[in-house]
Design a protein around this motif. Sequence first.
Motif, short mmCIF file in Angstrom:
data_model
loop_
_atom_site.label_atom_id
_atom_site.label_comp_id
_atom_site.label_asym_id
_atom_site.label_seq_id
_atom_site.Cartn_x
_atom_site.Cartn_y
_atom_site.Cartn_z
N PHE A 93 13.05 -0.73 -10.26
CA PHE A 93 12.10 -0.07 -9.36
C PHE A 93 12.77 0.63 -8.18
N ASP A 94 13.92 1.27 -8.44
CA ASP A 94 14.64 2.02 -7.40
C ASP A 94 13.68 3.03 -6.76
N SER A 95 13.37 2.86 -5.50
CA SER A 95 12.44 3.76 -4.82
C SER A 95 12.29 3.35 -3.37
N SER A 96 11.84 4.30 -2.57
CA SER A 96 11.56 4.03 -1.16
C SER A 96 10.51 5.04 -0.71
N ILE A 102 7.59 5.85 -5.82
CA ILE A 102 6.65 5.57 -6.90
C ILE A 102 5.22 5.62 -6.37
N GLY A 103 5.04 5.17 -5.13
CA GLY A 103 3.72 5.25 -4.52
C GLY A 103 3.22 6.68 -4.42
N HIS A 104 4.11 7.61 -4.10
CA HIS A 104 3.72 9.01 -4.01
C HIS A 104 3.24 9.52 -5.37
N VAL A 105 3.91 9.13 -6.44
CA VAL A 105 3.50 9.55 -7.78
C VAL A 105 2.13 8.97 -8.13
N LEU A 170 5.65 -1.55 -3.17
CA LEU A 170 4.91 -0.32 -3.42
C LEU A 170 3.92 -0.02 -2.30
N ALA A 171 3.40 -1.05 -1.65
CA ALA A 171 2.46 -0.82 -0.54
C ALA A 171 3.12 -0.08 0.61
N ASN A 172 4.45 -0.17 0.71
CA ASN A 172 5.17 0.59 1.73
C ASN A 172 5.24 2.08 1.39
N GLN A 173 4.85 2.44 0.17
CA GLN A 173 4.98 3.82 -0.29
C GLN A 173 3.63 4.52 -0.50
N THR A 174 2.53 3.79 -0.40
CA THR A 174 1.23 4.37 -0.68
C THR A 174 0.13 3.64 0.08
N ALA A 175 -0.97 4.34 0.29
CA ALA A 175 -2.15 3.72 0.92
C ALA A 175 -3.04 3.04 -0.12
N ILE A 176 -2.73 3.19 -1.39
CA ILE A 176 -3.51 2.53 -2.45
C ILE A 176 -3.28 1.02 -2.35
#
Length: 439
Positions: A93-96, A102-105, A170-176
């Motif tokens: 899950f490499d992402s920030s 991933i949250g942006h996607v 993932l919550a750090n990357q999206t409001a979902i």
Amino acid sequence: MQRLLAAFYGDDFTGSTENLAQFSRHGLRGRLFFSSANREAIMNMAPGLDVIGLAGTARGLAPAAMTEEVEPALAVLEALDPLVKQYKVCSTFDSSPTVGSIGHVMELARRHWSGCALPVLPATPAFGRYTAFSHLFTRYQGEICRLDQNPAMAHHPSTPMTEADLRRHLANQTAISPAAVTLLDYRTEDGGWQQLESAAEEERFVVLDATDQDELQHAAGLIVKLAKQRSTLAVAAQGLADALGRLWSRDMDEREPLPTSYPGVERLLVLSGSCSPQTRGQLAHFEAEGGKIVAVSPEQALRDPEGLASQLASQVAEVFEEGLDVAVATTRGDADVIAGLSSERLAQAVGQVYACLARELRERKAIQRIVFAGGDTSSHAMRQTGADALELVAFDEAQGGHLCRLVAIDSPIDGLEVVLKGGQIGGEDLFSRVKRGTQ
């Protein structure tokens, strides 16, 4: 006409190849395209295939660049109308929020398909990736450790992983809002279906657990059931592809599985842009076995990629004349990493160098097989070789790698055999093994 079973966008090339290979291992017919731009060609080939993949570069991009990269791919996935749509991510899950988000996607998917369900399935037990109560665990040097305690990931140069709970990550990357379907939910009468369906109705993303193949198969079955009822984009590593391949192949006529052996070649070229400890160990073994290491200056790659490629082609050809294999590498130690340099900018430059080098050596008929090491570098190199797509040739069970063949009509690059190796893939003798073959 039979409906396409699966279509996916992979956030890097090595991972995309691995994802297609998991389907192919079970006899499904697939092809991986290097761009979503040639939509007509993709649509024309779809009727003869079970799976179509779109190889991308999103894992190394900032959110604005990800939008430009991913939105056309989502449009192609919609046009293909497969039973299951997947956004393939790395199993770690490499992402920030700023790189490969991933949250942006997931937010882009919601814009494209209103109310789109977002099941998240990280587990790939066969590859040492396990999820329990939404926490991702990895196998590292024979031990199982939490993702944030895996040294290779905790100290990743682009996306260091400091949180093993994927709901929080993932919550750090999206409001979902997040949700989970846990191992305990699988033991209930409906096997966790109500939990998953409720999360979809509440428009939450939902992390599904799996620690072994049976649990992975169960989770994949839940995702298929969900996809039959509503618009769904599964955010998943290659474990999902493996599980779906197993599931669907049971109901198919006899299909030829992917071969598990391939012959050796006279000479091998390794092009490495990876700085992972595993790749460094593989390069050291390659050198100990008599291979020649040629260092690449990142500064020169940024300044004059085509000139550097021409220079390297002459060096590589000379070493081949001596009867030695060659590895061209950007970095072999922490001291070689350039502080403050954008990893995406460097990956693009090195990818261009490696693509030009591969084309020139192929035109000289000097090379039949190349290993591209490093996910981001490989992604950019593949897109610049001039190839349209790749097909799987064989699966190396011992190393977990795949031999592929490039498809490029009326081009010298057509038929070039490539192995795309991510940083965490393979044993220390991987490069030597690719040279010798597995037969």
